[in-house]
Design a protein around this motif. Structure first.
Motif, PDB file in Angstrom:
ATOM      1  N   LEU A 118      -2.913  -2.066   5.581  1.00 39.07           N
ATOM      2  CA  LEU A 118      -1.845  -1.893   4.534  1.00 39.07           C
ATOM      3  C   LEU A 118      -2.653  -1.734   2.958  1.00 39.07           C
ATOM      4  O   LEU A 118      -2.097  -1.074   2.140  1.00 39.07           O
ATOM      5  CB  LEU A 118      -0.762  -3.169   4.444  1.00 39.07           C
ATOM      6  N   LEU A 119      -3.642  -2.487   3.026  1.00 38.61           N
ATOM      7  CA  LEU A 119      -4.102  -2.433   1.674  1.00 38.61           C
ATOM      8  C   LEU A 119      -5.319  -1.045   1.870  1.00 38.61           C
ATOM      9  O   LEU A 119      -5.144  -0.335   0.481  1.00 38.61           O
ATOM     10  CB  LEU A 119      -5.429  -3.469   1.677  1.00 38.61           C
ATOM     11  N   ILE A 120      -5.646  -0.518   2.836  1.00 37.91           N
ATOM     12  CA  ILE A 120      -6.232   0.588   2.948  1.00 37.91           C
ATOM     13  C   ILE A 120      -5.205   1.828   2.655  1.00 37.91           C
ATOM     14  O   ILE A 120      -5.540   2.802   1.792  1.00 37.91           O
ATOM     15  CB  ILE A 120      -6.977   0.828   4.444  1.00 37.91           C
ATOM     16  N   LEU A 121      -4.093   1.713   3.398  1.00 39.78           N
ATOM     17  CA  LEU A 121      -3.056   2.754   3.067  1.00 39.78           C
ATOM     18  C   LEU A 121      -2.392   2.877   1.592  1.00 39.78           C
ATOM     19  O   LEU A 121      -2.536   3.861   0.662  1.00 39.78           O
ATOM     20  CB  LEU A 121      -1.661   2.369   3.931  1.00 39.78           C
ATOM     21  N   GLY A 122      -2.492   1.651   0.859  1.00 36.51           N
ATOM     22  CA  GLY A 122      -2.006   1.605  -0.556  1.00 36.51           C
ATOM     23  C   GLY A 122      -3.016   2.196  -1.295  1.00 36.51           C
ATOM     24  O   GLY A 122      -2.899   2.886  -2.305  1.00 36.51           O
ATOM     25  N   SER A 123      -4.523   1.882  -0.953  1.00 40.00           N
ATOM     26  CA  SER A 123      -5.608   2.310  -1.843  1.00 40.00           C
ATOM     27  C   SER A 123      -5.383   3.938  -1.686  1.00 40.00           C
ATOM     28  O   SER A 123      -5.728   4.561  -2.483  1.00 40.00           O
ATOM     29  CB  SER A 123      -6.826   1.836  -1.213  1.00 40.00           C
ATOM     30  N   TYR A 124      -5.503   4.419  -0.426  1.00 37.55           N
ATOM     31  CA  TYR A 124      -5.426   5.778  -0.308  1.00 37.55           C
ATOM     32  C   TYR A 124      -4.148   6.651  -0.728  1.00 37.55           C
ATOM     33  O   TYR A 124      -4.186   7.801  -1.180  1.00 37.55           O
ATOM     34  CB  TYR A 124      -5.812   6.121   1.254  1.00 37.55           C
ATOM     35  N   SER A 125      -3.141   5.858  -0.806  1.00 40.68           N
ATOM     36  CA  SER A 125      -1.715   6.631  -1.350  1.00 40.68           C
ATOM     37  C   SER A 125      -2.117   6.683  -2.797  1.00 40.68           C
ATOM     38  O   SER A 125      -1.986   7.860  -3.372  1.00 40.68           O
ATOM     39  CB  SER A 125      -0.545   5.899  -0.996  1.00 40.68           C
ATOM     40  N   LYS A 126      -2.693   5.983  -3.758  1.00 42.94           N
ATOM     41  CA  LYS A 126      -3.061   5.974  -4.810  1.00 42.94           C
ATOM     42  C   LYS A 126      -4.238   7.012  -5.214  1.00 42.94           C
ATOM     43  O   LYS A 126      -4.034   7.844  -6.064  1.00 42.94           O
ATOM     44  CB  LYS A 126      -3.625   4.543  -5.547  1.00 42.94           C
ATOM     45  N   ILE A 127      -5.300   7.098  -4.355  1.00 40.80           N
ATOM     46  CA  ILE A 127      -6.382   8.076  -4.089  1.00 40.80           C
ATOM     47  C   ILE A 127      -5.799   9.398  -4.194  1.00 40.80           C
ATOM     48  O   ILE A 127      -6.195  10.087  -4.903  1.00 40.80           O
ATOM     49  CB  ILE A 127      -7.228   7.827  -3.331  1.00 40.80           C
ATOM     50  N   VAL A 128      -4.783   9.705  -3.251  1.00 43.92           N
ATOM     51  CA  VAL A 128      -4.337  11.166  -2.950  1.00 43.92           C
ATOM     52  C   VAL A 128      -3.644  11.313  -4.337  1.00 43.92           C
ATOM     53  O   VAL A 128      -3.470  12.517  -4.579  1.00 43.92           O
ATOM     54  CB  VAL A 128      -3.420  10.775  -1.778  1.00 43.92           C
ATOM     55  N   SER A 129      -2.694  10.595  -4.723  1.00 46.11           N
ATOM     56  CA  SER A 129      -1.845  10.920  -5.821  1.00 46.11           C
ATOM     57  C   SER A 129      -2.615  11.429  -7.013  1.00 46.11           C
ATOM     58  O   SER A 129      -2.593  12.045  -7.805  1.00 46.11           O
ATOM     59  CB  SER A 129      -0.774   9.812  -6.135  1.00 46.11           C
ATOM     60  N   ILE A 130      -3.830  10.639  -7.201  1.00 46.00           N
ATOM     61  CA  ILE A 130      -4.916  10.912  -8.451  1.00 46.00           C
ATOM     62  C   ILE A 130      -5.569  12.455  -8.136  1.00 46.00           C
ATOM     63  O   ILE A 130      -5.545  13.178  -8.949  1.00 46.00           O
ATOM     64  CB  ILE A 130      -5.813   9.976  -8.513  1.00 46.00           C
ATOM     65  N   ILE A 131      -5.812  12.592  -6.854  1.00 46.11           N
ATOM     66  CA  ILE A 131      -6.776  13.490  -6.499  1.00 46.11           C
ATOM     67  C   ILE A 131      -5.914  14.995  -6.552  1.00 46.11           C
ATOM     68  O   ILE A 131      -6.556  16.085  -7.040  1.00 46.11           O
ATOM     69  CB  ILE A 131      -7.402  13.435  -5.198  1.00 46.11           C
TER      70      ILE A 131
END
Length: 206
Positions: free
Chosen positions: A111-124
């Motif tokens: 869940l922490l990985i999913l949360g991190s990557y959801s933020k990363i994708v939105s920024i990218i």
């Protein structure tokens, strides 16, 4: 089994730590040297091992403190449920502990990985330049590949309906997430190395 559990549990925690590292690198690049200093990196890596080792040793001890009165042959390897099937008496507490440890070492990091990557994708996606977007995605590509292989095979193994379970498929999936993924890690992470890519190109051309 003790070593397999230690390495698997620690890997889950380390993958979550690496996702946080990617998050800081892409979402807060100016603060990266301060947030992810050498001291912080050492503390995060040491913390993953310090949590993983004693918990998994205790977990293994607790499983093998059961009484086993059935056949000692297991048509499986490296996994807990087939061993619990051979135990005598009530194994409810042991099964509850298995799910608790799985939630702490698999579900929470995932869940922490999913949360991190959801933020990363939105920024990218907000980057104006396609080159910058490609560079940011390439930073995460190796880690994402390992996460998909490791967690993907584990989720398929454990979340399939019971009527679709077969011992042979379970063994292959267990082999995949317990051994093959870890063997592929050095190759996956080194694919971003230009020298390695050039060597592979020369090999394939021959």
């Amino acid at each position: 089994m003790c070593f397999v559990l230690i390495f698997a549990g620690t890997e889950c925690l380390l993958l979550a730590v690496m996702a946080y590292d990617r998050y800081v690198a892409i979402c807060n690049p100016l603060h990266y040297p301060l947030v992810m200093s050498n001291r912080v990196c050492i503390l995060l890596a040491t913390g993953s091992w310090t949590i993983g080792i004693p918990v998994m040793i205790g977990h293994t001890y607790q499983i093998f403190s059961l009484s086993f009165c059935r056949s000692k042959q297991i048509n499986h390897f490296l996994d807990i449920p087939p061993i619990l099937k051979l135990a005598c008496g009530d194994t409810f507490v042991n099964e509850a502990l298995v799910y608790t440890v799985a939630a702490l070492f698999v579900l929470v990091p995932f869940l922490l990985i999913l949360g991190s990557y959801s933020k990363i994708v939105s920024i990218i996606l907000k980057f104006p330049s396609a080159t910058n977007r490609a560079k940011a995605f390439s930073t995460c590509s190796s880690h994402l590949m390992v996460v998909m292989l490791f967690f993907g095979s584990g989720i398929i193994a454990y979340l399939r309906p019971n009527n679709r379970h077969s011992e042979e498929t379970d063994k292959v999936l267990t082999l995949f997430y317990a051994i093959l993924t870890h063997m592929l890690n050095p190759m996956i992470y080194s694919l971003r190395n230009k020298d390695v890519i050039m060597a592979l190109r020369k090999l394939l051309c021959k």
